[in-house]
Design a protein around this motif. Sequence first.
Motif, mmCIF file in Angstrom:
data_model
loop_
_atom_site.group_PDB
_atom_site.id
_atom_site.type_symbol
_atom_site.label_atom_id
_atom_site.label_comp_id
_atom_site.label_asym_id
_atom_site.label_seq_id
_atom_site.Cartn_x
_atom_site.Cartn_y
_atom_site.Cartn_z
ATOM 1 N N ASP A 89 43.040 -32.572 86.334
ATOM 2 C CA ASP A 89 42.500 -33.575 85.409
ATOM 3 C C ASP A 89 41.081 -33.275 84.946
ATOM 4 O OD1 ASP A 89 40.855 -34.369 87.552
ATOM 5 O OD2 ASP A 89 42.072 -36.133 88.025
ATOM 6 N N GLY A 90 40.370 -32.384 85.641
ATOM 7 C CA GLY A 90 39.014 -32.030 85.244
ATOM 8 C C GLY A 90 37.977 -33.088 85.533
ATOM 9 N N ALA A 91 38.371 -34.155 86.242
ATOM 10 C CA ALA A 91 37.460 -35.283 86.414
ATOM 11 C C ALA A 91 37.276 -35.713 87.866
ATOM 12 C CB ALA A 91 37.974 -36.476 85.605
ATOM 13 N N CYS A 92 38.120 -35.276 88.770
ATOM 14 C CA CYS A 92 38.041 -35.758 90.154
ATOM 15 C C CYS A 92 36.979 -34.999 90.938
ATOM 16 C CB CYS A 92 39.404 -35.635 90.843
ATOM 17 S SG CYS A 92 39.853 -33.946 91.298
ATOM 18 N N GLU A 93 36.780 -35.401 92.184
ATOM 19 C CA GLU A 93 35.786 -34.770 93.058
ATOM 20 C C GLU A 93 35.997 -33.264 93.162
ATOM 21 O OE1 GLU A 93 34.901 -34.452 97.874
ATOM 22 O OE2 GLU A 93 36.154 -36.091 97.091
ATOM 23 N N PHE A 94 37.253 -32.848 93.330
ATOM 24 C CA PHE A 94 37.510 -31.435 93.585
ATOM 25 C C PHE A 94 37.434 -30.595 92.316
ATOM 26 C CE2 PHE A 94 39.621 -33.888 96.950
ATOM 27 C CZ PHE A 94 38.855 -33.433 98.016
ATOM 28 N N CYS A 95 37.816 -31.149 91.190
ATOM 29 C CA CYS A 95 37.600 -30.447 89.927
ATOM 30 C C CYS A 95 36.111 -30.242 89.695
ATOM 31 C CB CYS A 95 38.218 -31.226 88.769
ATOM 32 S SG CYS A 95 40.025 -31.190 88.715
ATOM 33 N N ASN A 98 34.882 -27.199 91.301
ATOM 34 C CA ASN A 98 35.628 -26.005 90.904
ATOM 35 C C ASN A 98 36.718 -25.643 91.906
ATOM 36 O OD1 ASN A 98 34.717 -25.331 88.344
ATOM 37 N ND2 ASN A 98 32.923 -24.246 89.114
ATOM 38 N N LEU A 99 37.367 -26.668 92.433
ATOM 39 C CA LEU A 99 38.507 -26.489 93.321
ATOM 40 C C LEU A 99 39.696 -27.226 92.696
ATOM 41 C CD1 LEU A 99 39.090 -25.058 96.017
ATOM 42 C CD2 LEU A 99 38.714 -27.250 97.158
ATOM 43 N N GLN A 100 40.038 -26.789 91.495
ATOM 44 C CA GLN A 100 41.024 -27.515 90.695
ATOM 45 C C GLN A 100 42.409 -27.532 91.318
ATOM 46 O OE1 GLN A 100 38.817 -25.284 89.519
ATOM 47 N NE2 GLN A 100 37.880 -26.019 87.626
ATOM 48 N N THR A 101 42.704 -26.581 92.185
ATOM 49 C CA THR A 101 44.013 -26.576 92.833
ATOM 50 C C THR A 101 44.147 -27.685 93.872
ATOM 51 O OG1 THR A 101 43.119 -24.807 94.235
ATOM 52 C CG2 THR A 101 44.595 -24.160 92.446
ATOM 53 N N SER A 102 43.062 -28.390 94.166
ATOM 54 C CA SER A 102 43.112 -29.559 95.045
ATOM 55 C C SER A 102 42.914 -30.855 94.259
ATOM 56 C CB SER A 102 42.033 -29.448 96.132
ATOM 57 O OG SER A 102 42.322 -28.384 97.022
ATOM 58 N N CYS A 103 43.055 -30.783 92.941
ATOM 59 C CA CYS A 103 42.878 -31.967 92.086
ATOM 60 C C CYS A 103 43.741 -33.122 92.585
ATOM 61 C CB CYS A 103 43.247 -31.625 90.644
ATOM 62 S SG CYS A 103 43.206 -33.041 89.516
ATOM 63 N N ALA A 292 44.146 -19.827 94.695
ATOM 64 C CA ALA A 292 42.999 -19.549 93.817
ATOM 65 C C ALA A 292 42.791 -20.660 92.796
ATOM 66 C CB ALA A 292 43.200 -18.229 93.086
ATOM 67 N N PRO A 293 41.566 -21.173 92.673
ATOM 68 C CA PRO A 293 41.265 -22.126 91.587
ATOM 69 C C PRO A 293 41.082 -21.367 90.279
ATOM 70 C CG PRO A 293 39.301 -21.715 92.890
ATOM 71 C CD PRO A 293 40.409 -20.933 93.541
ATOM 72 N N ALA A 294 42.205 -20.939 89.710
ATOM 73 C CA ALA A 294 42.159 -20.061 88.537
ATOM 74 C C ALA A 294 41.384 -20.680 87.379
ATOM 75 C CB ALA A 294 43.579 -19.711 88.098
ATOM 76 N N ARG A 295 41.486 -22.008 87.227
ATOM 77 C CA ARG A 295 40.784 -22.665 86.118
ATOM 78 C C ARG A 295 39.276 -22.434 86.196
ATOM 79 N NH1 ARG A 295 38.372 -23.846 82.570
ATOM 80 N NH2 ARG A 295 38.628 -25.421 80.934
ATOM 81 N N ALA A 296 38.744 -22.281 87.406
ATOM 82 C CA ALA A 296 37.314 -22.048 87.564
ATOM 83 C C ALA A 296 36.920 -20.628 87.169
ATOM 84 C CB ALA A 296 36.897 -22.322 89.006
ATOM 85 N N TYR A 297 37.839 -19.687 87.325
ATOM 86 C CA TYR A 297 37.517 -18.281 87.097
ATOM 87 C C TYR A 297 37.847 -17.791 85.694
ATOM 88 C CZ TYR A 297 37.339 -17.986 92.250
ATOM 89 O OH TYR A 297 37.039 -18.159 93.584
#
Length: 344
Positions: A89-95, A98-103, A292-297
Amino acid sequence: MKATVYYGAGDVRVENVPDPQIQQPTDAIVRITHACICGSDLWFYQGKDQWQPGWRTGHEWMGIVEEVGSEVRNFKRGDRVLAPFAFSDGACEFCGKNLQTSCLQGGFWGGKNDGGQAEAVRAQFADGTLVKIPDAVENDAAMLKKILPLTDVMSTGHHAAVSAGVKPGSTVAVIGDGAVGLCGVLAAHRLGAARIIMLGRHDNRLAIARKFGATDFVSSRDEQAIQEVQEMTKGGAESVLECVGTESSMKTAIGICRPGGAIGYVGVPHGSETINLSRMFQSNITLRGGVAPARAYIPELLIDVLADKIDPSLVLDVTVDINGVPDGYQAMNDRQAIKVMVSV
């Protein structure tokens, strides 16, 4: 539309399914132009993961936006986009970390969600997930092929290298000559490693590893491989990239890591849950990694691909159309392909 559907071990089928529809205001509908078959897809293909008949397949894709929900702000119809293998979602704590895979609202393409080995997909949380590809490469087939591995394997190889603390001048060992391991070599080279030891057994894959920056090769396995790497490095590699996920590969990773070094593990665990904590403890070895948090990379890797500084497309050695996806699975399962690209 056509989509690939899982039915059981060795049985994936391309079928006609309902077209995706906007269900939430944050959705986009994307017409897929490129997808991949991943080495991790072989786990369910071989019946080693708990997949259910009727689930969709494919977590690596890119395409062209056809429609957007009322709350999508960053994309419009006609935009070419790249998707990491997980939506977020790009908005939670983990996003935010930069840990988008834990969104908290995220998930992975395929399974109960739309899969990428299809003609179209409902892209959940479009603004938080998708990455726009510059208009300048819209019709550049070669460049699009270079970009495609960022959806997963190049980002995952980079995650292994970052997690293992690869730095300029360091000695790195990479376990696994699949697409992720090969991209791990490329990532380590990009980060400035001076020596990169590839542990693998397939000549065609080792040739790609050499092009990606590998300097040394070990074809043996288990204790013999550990002994060879220990001898050639006089004590082990500072950074080890574990890109397989089996008990054997994890034991090898721990065995070849230099005291005070680090292991970046990105292989999906299958039997590797038991590890030698005693050696890690005694030698102060760090273990980091995971999915891997691919969205961050992707943004930073995309810059280098567009600038022709890295080209991971060599791992895409077989191409099929949407109807050829089942054959692509068989080719990868038979090790007749490193990684299959699906041209939709």
